[in-house]
Scaffold this motif. Structure first.
Motif, PDB file in Angstrom:
ATOM      1  N   ILE A 249       0.853  -1.181   0.000  1.00  0.00           N
ATOM      2  CA  ILE A 249       0.000   0.000   0.000  1.00  0.00           C
ATOM      3  C   ILE A 249       0.899   1.243   0.000  1.00  0.00           C
ATOM      4  CG2 ILE A 249      -1.928  -1.127   1.178  1.00  0.00           C
ATOM      5  CD1 ILE A 249      -1.107   0.237   3.750  1.00  0.00           C
ATOM      6  N   PRO A 250       0.416   2.378  -0.516  1.00  0.00           N
ATOM      7  CA  PRO A 250       1.220   3.602  -0.499  1.00  0.00           C
ATOM      8  C   PRO A 250       1.478   4.064   0.936  1.00  0.00           C
ATOM      9  CG  PRO A 250      -0.573   3.782  -2.082  1.00  0.00           C
ATOM     10  CD  PRO A 250      -0.848   2.562  -1.259  1.00  0.00           C
ATOM     11  N   MET A 251       2.766   4.289   1.256  1.00  0.00           N
ATOM     12  CA  MET A 251       3.158   4.674   2.615  1.00  0.00           C
ATOM     13  C   MET A 251       4.312   5.668   2.551  1.00  0.00           C
ATOM     14  SD  MET A 251       3.274   0.943   4.486  1.00  0.00           S
ATOM     15  CE  MET A 251       4.193   0.154   3.160  1.00  0.00           C
ATOM     16  N   LYS A 252       4.433   6.480   3.596  1.00  0.00           N
ATOM     17  CA  LYS A 252       5.631   7.310   3.759  1.00  0.00           C
ATOM     18  C   LYS A 252       5.986   7.358   5.229  1.00  0.00           C
ATOM     19  CE  LYS A 252       9.088   9.797   2.624  1.00  0.00           C
ATOM     20  NZ  LYS A 252       9.894   9.030   3.581  1.00  0.00           N
ATOM     21  N   SER A 253       7.255   7.095   5.524  1.00  0.00           N
ATOM     22  CA  SER A 253       7.725   7.078   6.905  1.00  0.00           C
ATOM     23  C   SER A 253       8.608   8.283   7.190  1.00  0.00           C
ATOM     24  CB  SER A 253       8.510   5.789   7.173  1.00  0.00           C
ATOM     25  OG  SER A 253       9.637   5.730   6.316  1.00  0.00           O
ATOM     26  N   GLY A 254       8.835   8.518   8.477  1.00  0.00           N
ATOM     27  CA  GLY A 254       9.757   9.546   8.922  1.00  0.00           C
ATOM     28  C   GLY A 254      10.571   9.018  10.084  1.00  0.00           C
ATOM     29  N   VAL A 255      11.789   9.549  10.281  1.00  0.00           N
ATOM     30  CA  VAL A 255      12.670   9.003  11.314  1.00  0.00           C
ATOM     31  C   VAL A 255      12.226   9.349  12.734  1.00  0.00           C
ATOM     32  CG1 VAL A 255      14.680   8.863   9.814  1.00  0.00           C
ATOM     33  CG2 VAL A 255      14.279  10.952  11.155  1.00  0.00           C
ATOM     34  N   SER A 256      11.201  10.176  12.873  1.00  0.00           N
ATOM     35  CA  SER A 256      10.634  10.400  14.207  1.00  0.00           C
ATOM     36  C   SER A 256       9.761   9.227  14.635  1.00  0.00           C
ATOM     37  CB  SER A 256       9.800  11.683  14.219  1.00  0.00           C
ATOM     38  OG  SER A 256       8.757  11.594  13.265  1.00  0.00           O
ATOM     39  N   GLY A 257       9.454   8.329  13.689  1.00  0.00           N
ATOM     40  CA  GLY A 257       8.651   7.144  14.010  1.00  0.00           C
ATOM     41  C   GLY A 257       7.253   7.157  13.442  1.00  0.00           C
ATOM     42  N   GLY A 258       6.909   8.181  12.665  1.00  0.00           N
ATOM     43  CA  GLY A 258       5.588   8.254  12.051  1.00  0.00           C
ATOM     44  C   GLY A 258       5.527   7.497  10.739  1.00  0.00           C
ATOM     45  N   VAL A 259       4.335   6.986  10.411  1.00  0.00           N
ATOM     46  CA  VAL A 259       4.092   6.362   9.109  1.00  0.00           C
ATOM     47  C   VAL A 259       2.707   6.796   8.629  1.00  0.00           C
ATOM     48  CG1 VAL A 259       4.147   4.259   7.730  1.00  0.00           C
ATOM     49  CG2 VAL A 259       5.357   4.310   9.916  1.00  0.00           C
ATOM     50  N   LEU A 260       2.657   7.310   7.407  1.00  0.00           N
ATOM     51  CA  LEU A 260       1.424   7.728   6.742  1.00  0.00           C
ATOM     52  C   LEU A 260       1.058   6.676   5.711  1.00  0.00           C
ATOM     53  CD1 LEU A 260      -0.701   9.786   5.514  1.00  0.00           C
ATOM     54  CD2 LEU A 260       1.235  10.744   4.229  1.00  0.00           C
ATOM     55  N   CYS A 261      -0.201   6.208   5.729  1.00  0.00           N
ATOM     56  CA  CYS A 261      -0.649   5.168   4.787  1.00  0.00           C
ATOM     57  C   CYS A 261      -1.999   5.557   4.202  1.00  0.00           C
ATOM     58  CB  CYS A 261      -0.812   3.817   5.472  1.00  0.00           C
ATOM     59  SG  CYS A 261       0.516   3.350   6.584  1.00  0.00           S
ATOM     60  N   THR A 262      -2.242   5.095   2.982  1.00  0.00           N
ATOM     61  CA  THR A 262      -3.519   5.366   2.338  1.00  0.00           C
ATOM     62  C   THR A 262      -3.999   4.118   1.600  1.00  0.00           C
ATOM     63  OG1 THR A 262      -4.659   6.823   0.753  1.00  0.00           O
ATOM     64  CG2 THR A 262      -2.337   6.345   0.307  1.00  0.00           C
ATOM     65  N   GLY A 278      -2.639   6.240  10.184  1.00  0.00           N
ATOM     66  CA  GLY A 278      -1.485   6.920  10.755  1.00  0.00           C
ATOM     67  C   GLY A 278      -0.948   6.125  11.924  1.00  0.00           C
ATOM     68  N   VAL A 279       0.360   5.935  11.974  1.00  0.00           N
ATOM     69  CA  VAL A 279       0.995   5.161  13.049  1.00  0.00           C
ATOM     70  C   VAL A 279       2.180   5.946  13.581  1.00  0.00           C
ATOM     71  CG1 VAL A 279       1.962   2.922  13.690  1.00  0.00           C
ATOM     72  CG2 VAL A 279       0.356   3.059  11.797  1.00  0.00           C
ATOM     73  N   PHE A 280       2.429   5.808  14.877  1.00  0.00           N
ATOM     74  CA  PHE A 280       3.596   6.448  15.487  1.00  0.00           C
ATOM     75  C   PHE A 280       4.222   5.530  16.530  1.00  0.00           C
ATOM     76  CE2 PHE A 280       5.085   9.031  19.210  1.00  0.00           C
ATOM     77  CZ  PHE A 280       6.307   9.394  18.666  1.00  0.00           C
ATOM     78  N   SER A 281       5.505   5.271  16.357  1.00  0.00           N
ATOM     79  CA  SER A 281       6.313   4.581  17.361  1.00  0.00           C
ATOM     80  C   SER A 281       7.765   4.933  17.049  1.00  0.00           C
ATOM     81  CB  SER A 281       6.097   3.067  17.308  1.00  0.00           C
ATOM     82  OG  SER A 281       6.784   2.438  18.372  1.00  0.00           O
ATOM     83  N   PRO A 282       8.457   5.611  17.968  1.00  0.00           N
ATOM     84  CA  PRO A 282       9.742   6.251  17.634  1.00  0.00           C
ATOM     85  C   PRO A 282      10.954   5.335  17.515  1.00  0.00           C
ATOM     86  CG  PRO A 282       9.161   6.694  19.910  1.00  0.00           C
ATOM     87  CD  PRO A 282       7.987   5.985  19.305  1.00  0.00           C
ATOM     88  N   GLY A 283      10.823   4.055  17.855  1.00  0.00           N
ATOM     89  CA  GLY A 283      11.946   3.149  17.677  1.00  0.00           C
ATOM     90  C   GLY A 283      12.085   2.764  16.214  1.00  0.00           C
ATOM     91  N   ILE A 284      13.148   3.206  15.548  1.00  0.00           N
ATOM     92  CA  ILE A 284      13.310   2.939  14.125  1.00  0.00           C
ATOM     93  C   ILE A 284      14.414   1.911  13.876  1.00  0.00           C
ATOM     94  CG2 ILE A 284      12.444   5.200  13.449  1.00  0.00           C
ATOM     95  CD1 ILE A 284      15.371   6.068  12.966  1.00  0.00           C
ATOM     96  N   ASP A 285      14.414   1.334  12.682  1.00  0.00           N
ATOM     97  CA  ASP A 285      15.466   0.379  12.313  1.00  0.00           C
ATOM     98  C   ASP A 285      16.642   1.118  11.681  1.00  0.00           C
ATOM     99  OD1 ASP A 285      14.679   0.950   9.686  1.00  0.00           O
ATOM    100  OD2 ASP A 285      13.494  -0.874   9.474  1.00  0.00           O
TER     101      ASP A 285
END
Length: 309
Positions: A249-262, A278-285
């Protein structure tokens, strides 16, 4: 099932680390998790503190691209920034140097994003930030502020972005000077949003620029479709292909831990039709994607068959 998916995702929060290259973000507590799904009828699933504020970071690249396209026209923007995936890190400069004529490969990497930032409407940095913030206000229904502490933390360590911007300026891709382009980009990365805000943006994109509930038109279908294509192929840094295959699915992430999906059309328990997530969890890979956030979206897509493929 949604509750089970959420509980599973939460067990992954401690498997990531906050973004260490931005000193203020490095102080985030990794045990945070929030998820919001909104459907075209306004039904909403909420988990965690969906109003908790965090900075957009690279998710701003989606917003800025949309605003620039709507202001200048899609072709004007694409003359300066291409739409090709790179497979490189988001802050890589190698493609600018190795590929003539040094045109940024896409607006979801820093080189393309800085170029797009220079195109945003306004005579000053302040004007450009206000224009984008107002666009977000129209979608989310509340004001968005720059987190000055995060901004200062980023601008003081953004030497690589300055190097990229100087290279772009030397090849005539920036519409304003280097410092203005970089400051605009970093300030927009530092705009604060919530998981619920991201879900509202995702819902607008699911409607191809038209809000499914109110029929209010925010952007043209053409801009929306190109944006979603970029999110699918380039939205998750150099793991975009992996997640296109496993989630789809179309998504865009950010290093603050957010992910936008549609999601253009799906059914997730009592939620159906067009969906914004919309999802938020600040632990990133190591690549820059939220570990728990991506696990939540992966389980969601696989359980409810949300993939576009």
């Amino acid at each position: 099932m949604l509750e089970q998916i959420t509980n599973t995702a939460k067990t992954y929060t401690m498997r990531g680390k906050p973004a260490s290259y931005i000193p203020v973000l490095a102080l985030q507590s990794v045990d945070q998790f929030a998820a919001c799904i909104i459907d075209q009828s306004g039904n909403c699933f909420e988990a965690g503190n969906i109003e908790a504020q965090f900075t957009l970071q690279s998710i701003s690249k989606v917003i800025n691209f949309i605003v620039a396209c709507e202001y200048h026209g899609l072709q004007f923007v694409l003359d300066k920034v291409d739409v090709e995936p790179t497979g490189d890190a988001f802050n890589s400069i190698i493609r600018l140097e190795s590929t003539a004529p040094g045109k940024p490969f896409n607006p979801m990497i820093n080189a393309g994003a800085i170029t797009v930032a220079s195109m945003l409407p306004g005579e000053t940095v302040k004007d450009r930030i206000a224009y984008v913030a107002d666009f977000l206000y129209r979608i989310t229904g509340h004001l968005h502020q720059v987190n000055e502490e995060v901004y200062r933390s980023e601008i003081e360590t953004t030497h690589r972005n300055r190097a990229i911007a100087h290279y772009l300026k030397a090849n005539d891709y920036l519409l304003c000077d280097v410092e203005e382009s970089v400051e605009t980009y970093i300030r927009l990365c530092s705009l604060e949003v919530s998981a619920k805000d991201l879900a509202k943006i995702g819902l607008m994109l699911a409607g191809n620029g038209v809000h499914p509930s109110t029929n209010e038109k925010f952007i043209t279908p053409k801009t929306a479709k190109v944006t979603k294509a970029l999110m699918t192929t380039c939205g998750l840094y150099n793991a975009s292909g992996k997640y296109a295959a496993s989630i789809g699915i179309p998504m865009k992430s950010g290093v603050s831990g957010g992910v936008l999906c549609t999601v253009a059309d799906g059914k997730v328990e009592y939620l159906k039709g067009k969906l914004g997530i919309g999802v938020f969890s600040p632990g990133i890979d190591d690549i820059g994607n939220s570990v728990a956030g991506m696990k939540f979206i992966e389980k969601l897509s696989q359980t409810y068959d949300l993939s576009i493929f």
